[in-house]
Design a protein around this motif. Structure first.
Motif, PDB file in Angstrom:
ATOM      1  N   MET A   1       0.803  -1.221   0.000  1.00  0.00           N
ATOM      2  CA  MET A   1       0.000   0.000   0.000  1.00  0.00           C
ATOM      3  C   MET A   1       0.841   1.278   0.000  1.00  0.00           C
ATOM      4  O   MET A   1       0.304   2.379   0.065  1.00  0.00           O
ATOM      5  CB  MET A   1      -0.939   0.007   1.203  1.00  0.00           C
ATOM      6  N   GLY A   2       2.158   1.147  -0.074  1.00  0.00           N
ATOM      7  CA  GLY A   2       3.016   2.306  -0.199  1.00  0.00           C
ATOM      8  C   GLY A   2       3.254   3.072   1.083  1.00  0.00           C
ATOM      9  O   GLY A   2       3.606   4.260   1.049  1.00  0.00           O
ATOM     10  N   PHE A   3       3.100   2.409   2.251  1.00  0.00           N
ATOM     11  CA  PHE A   3       3.335   3.080   3.535  1.00  0.00           C
ATOM     12  C   PHE A   3       4.813   3.084   3.914  1.00  0.00           C
ATOM     13  O   PHE A   3       5.205   3.706   4.900  1.00  0.00           O
ATOM     14  CB  PHE A   3       2.528   2.411   4.644  1.00  0.00           C
ATOM     15  N   CYS A   4       5.617   2.349   3.164  1.00  0.00           N
ATOM     16  CA  CYS A   4       7.074   2.405   3.334  1.00  0.00           C
ATOM     17  C   CYS A   4       7.683   2.325   1.945  1.00  0.00           C
ATOM     18  O   CYS A   4       7.023   1.959   0.972  1.00  0.00           O
ATOM     19  CB  CYS A   4       7.578   1.270   4.228  1.00  0.00           C
ATOM     20  N   THR A   5       8.943   2.645   1.843  1.00  0.00           N
ATOM     21  CA  THR A   5       9.617   2.585   0.552  1.00  0.00           C
ATOM     22  C   THR A   5      10.056   1.156   0.259  1.00  0.00           C
ATOM     23  O   THR A   5      10.136   0.310   1.157  1.00  0.00           O
ATOM     24  CB  THR A   5      10.845   3.501   0.543  1.00  0.00           C
ATOM     25  N   ALA A   6      10.345   0.874  -0.994  1.00  0.00           N
ATOM     26  CA  ALA A   6      10.847  -0.447  -1.373  1.00  0.00           C
ATOM     27  C   ALA A   6      12.156  -0.742  -0.656  1.00  0.00           C
ATOM     28  O   ALA A   6      12.409  -1.880  -0.225  1.00  0.00           O
ATOM     29  CB  ALA A   6      11.036  -0.511  -2.888  1.00  0.00           C
ATOM     30  N   GLU A   7      13.002   0.278  -0.493  1.00  0.00           N
ATOM     31  CA  GLU A   7      14.277   0.087   0.197  1.00  0.00           C
ATOM     32  C   GLU A   7      14.055  -0.281   1.665  1.00  0.00           C
ATOM     33  O   GLU A   7      14.758  -1.143   2.216  1.00  0.00           O
ATOM     34  CB  GLU A   7      15.127   1.364   0.099  1.00  0.00           C
ATOM     35  N   GLU A   8      13.072   0.368   2.317  1.00  0.00           N
ATOM     36  CA  GLU A   8      12.781   0.059   3.718  1.00  0.00           C
ATOM     37  C   GLU A   8      12.283  -1.369   3.866  1.00  0.00           C
ATOM     38  O   GLU A   8      12.665  -2.073   4.806  1.00  0.00           O
ATOM     39  CB  GLU A   8      11.741   1.039   4.262  1.00  0.00           C
ATOM     40  N   SER A   9      11.437  -1.816   2.954  1.00  0.00           N
ATOM     41  CA  SER A   9      10.928  -3.182   3.019  1.00  0.00           C
ATOM     42  C   SER A   9      12.039  -4.200   2.786  1.00  0.00           C
ATOM     43  O   SER A   9      12.135  -5.209   3.484  1.00  0.00           O
ATOM     44  CB  SER A   9       9.822  -3.377   1.981  1.00  0.00           C
ATOM     45  N   GLU A  10      12.896  -3.926   1.806  1.00  0.00           N
ATOM     46  CA  GLU A  10      14.000  -4.843   1.520  1.00  0.00           C
ATOM     47  C   GLU A  10      14.986  -4.901   2.680  1.00  0.00           C
ATOM     48  O   GLU A  10      15.495  -5.984   3.024  1.00  0.00           O
ATOM     49  CB  GLU A  10      14.708  -4.403   0.237  1.00  0.00           C
ATOM     50  N   ARG A  11      15.246  -3.755   3.284  1.00  0.00           N
ATOM     51  CA  ARG A  11      16.154  -3.715   4.443  1.00  0.00           C
ATOM     52  C   ARG A  11      15.563  -4.502   5.594  1.00  0.00           C
ATOM     53  O   ARG A  11      16.272  -5.235   6.300  1.00  0.00           O
ATOM     54  CB  ARG A  11      16.403  -2.262   4.852  1.00  0.00           C
ATOM     55  N   PHE A  12      14.249  -4.382   5.786  1.00  0.00           N
ATOM     56  CA  PHE A  12      13.570  -5.156   6.830  1.00  0.00           C
ATOM     57  C   PHE A  12      13.762  -6.657   6.609  1.00  0.00           C
ATOM     58  O   PHE A  12      14.098  -7.395   7.548  1.00  0.00           O
ATOM     59  CB  PHE A  12      12.079  -4.812   6.837  1.00  0.00           C
ATOM     60  N   LEU A  13      13.563  -7.113   5.384  1.00  0.00           N
ATOM     61  CA  LEU A  13      13.707  -8.539   5.096  1.00  0.00           C
ATOM     62  C   LEU A  13      15.137  -9.021   5.319  1.00  0.00           C
ATOM     63  O   LEU A  13      15.360 -10.187   5.653  1.00  0.00           O
ATOM     64  CB  LEU A  13      13.263  -8.831   3.664  1.00  0.00           C
ATOM     65  N   GLU A  14      16.092  -8.139   5.160  1.00  0.00           N
ATOM     66  CA  GLU A  14      17.491  -8.512   5.380  1.00  0.00           C
ATOM     67  C   GLU A  14      17.795  -8.701   6.866  1.00  0.00           C
ATOM     68  O   GLU A  14      18.536  -9.617   7.242  1.00  0.00           O
ATOM     69  CB  GLU A  14      18.416  -7.437   4.805  1.00  0.00           C
ATOM     70  N   ILE A  15      17.234  -7.836   7.712  1.00  0.00           N
ATOM     71  CA  ILE A  15      17.649  -7.841   9.122  1.00  0.00           C
ATOM     72  C   ILE A  15      16.747  -8.662  10.025  1.00  0.00           C
ATOM     73  O   ILE A  15      17.172  -9.083  11.098  1.00  0.00           O
ATOM     74  CB  ILE A  15      17.729  -6.402   9.670  1.00  0.00           C
ATOM     75  N   VAL A  16      15.494  -8.936   9.617  1.00  0.00           N
ATOM     76  CA  VAL A  16      14.575  -9.594  10.548  1.00  0.00           C
ATOM     77  C   VAL A  16      15.015 -11.013  10.931  1.00  0.00           C
ATOM     78  O   VAL A  16      14.802 -11.421  12.081  1.00  0.00           O
ATOM     79  CB  VAL A  16      13.127  -9.564  10.013  1.00  0.00           C
ATOM     80  N   PRO A  17      15.649 -11.802  10.060  1.00  0.00           N
ATOM     81  CA  PRO A  17      16.108 -13.116  10.528  1.00  0.00           C
ATOM     82  C   PRO A  17      17.114 -13.011  11.680  1.00  0.00           C
ATOM     83  O   PRO A  17      17.074 -13.823  12.617  1.00  0.00           O
ATOM     84  CB  PRO A  17      16.748 -13.738   9.284  1.00  0.00           C
ATOM     85  N   THR A  18      17.984 -12.004  11.632  1.00  0.00           N
ATOM     86  CA  THR A  18      18.955 -11.816  12.714  1.00  0.00           C
ATOM     87  C   THR A  18      18.262 -11.412  14.000  1.00  0.00           C
ATOM     88  O   THR A  18      18.605 -11.885  15.100  1.00  0.00           O
ATOM     89  CB  THR A  18      19.979 -10.735  12.322  1.00  0.00           C
TER      90      THR A  18
END
Length: 282
Positions: free
Chosen positions: A130-147
């Motif tokens: 829905m565009g409430f965050c940027t694509a970069e923010e979402s991708e960064r989230f996916l990178e760090i959440v497993p850690t």
């Protein structure tokens, strides 16, 4: 695992699901639910006695049945042990914080089961689509959440993540039922209507989320929910199988005798009783 299996590992079927020929009968459903409620109470007492920390995350499509499943899990247990977290839209102050900050504060302490009705994975789903965050923010989230989730499990939290999947036709049927049923209209938000047309965008967001965050320490478990009754029983059964609880020995409980009245007489007070249009129950 074959190459084909690896390729399809993180891709739940969106449209093709072999549903049971006949939906489960309510009498059978309630009988099984009664048994599972007893097991959930046993699990609760074990969690309290051992100081175990359990965190359960529910994500999924709109109308997939997250709320109803959580309600059935919690309706016979103590809210002091089973705590449901359903966070509203973040405040301006929370928007300025580290993204995970408001979720970290609500993780379980010893002897608690915390259930997230949607969670930090909003950033991978609704916020992304829905565009409430940027694509970069979402991708960064996916990178760090497993850690981050590895740190949670290393601290002793048992983390269980469920994705609830519903077919397009069943989602349409459920949304239409909300429109025409005064008991359900409150469930239909403007966001649901905006999201409805973006089925494929949600599919892509889901696929990226599962591919990036399905780990050995915090795997995703997927449940199809076109038949809500079967889905709830399946999910609760699986949840119980993931917690290594042992039923505690039942206590030998006997009600004590009531004390004598000692001359008590009910006073003649001007009490206000409710009307009884359905009949007096005295």
């Amino acid at each position: 695992m074959s190459k084909k299996e690896k390729k399809n590992k993180h891709h739940p079927k969106d449209t093709v699901q072999v549903a049971p020929v006949e939906r489960m009968k309510r009498i059978e459903y309630e009988r099984e639910m009664r048994r599972l409620h007893g097991e959930l109470v046993a699990m609760q007492e074990w969690v309290k006695a051992t100081g175990t920390k359990v965190c359960v995350v529910f994500e999924g499509r709109d109308t997939a049945g997250k709320g109803g499943t959580i309600k059935r899990i919690t309706e016979r247990v103590s809210p002091r042990v089973f705590r449901v977290v359903a966070l509203p839209t973040p405040t301006e102050r929370e928007k300025s914080q580290m993204y995970a900050q408001r979720y970290i504060a609500r993780l379980p302490a010893g002897g608690e089961v915390v259930i997230f009705d949607r969670s930090w994975y909003n950033r991978a789903g609704v916020e992304r689509v829905m565009g409430f965050c940027t694509a970069e923010e979402s991708e960064r989230f996916l990178e760090i959440v497993p850690t981050w989730e590895k740190a949670m499990t290393d601290s002793g939290i048992l983390l269980l993540k469920y994705w609830l999947e519903v077919s397009p036709d069943e989602q349409t049927r459920r949304l239409e039922s909300r429109i025409h049923d005064p008991r359900k209209i409150w469930k239909l938000s403007d966001m649901d209507l905006k999201s409805y047309s973006r089925w494929n965008e949600y599919s892509r967001a889901r696929d990226a989320m599962l591919a990036a965050t399905d780990t050995s320490w915090a795997p995703w478990f997927i449940a199809y929910t076109d038949d809500k009754k079967r889905a709830r029983l399946n999910i609760i059964t699986h949840l119980l199988s993931q917690v290594p609880y042992e039923p505690l020995k039942p206590r030998d409980i006997k009600l004590p005798k009531r004390r004598a009245e000692n001359g008590y007489l009910a006073p003649d007070l001007p009490l206000r009783f409710i009307p009884t249009p359905y009949g007096d129950v005295r």
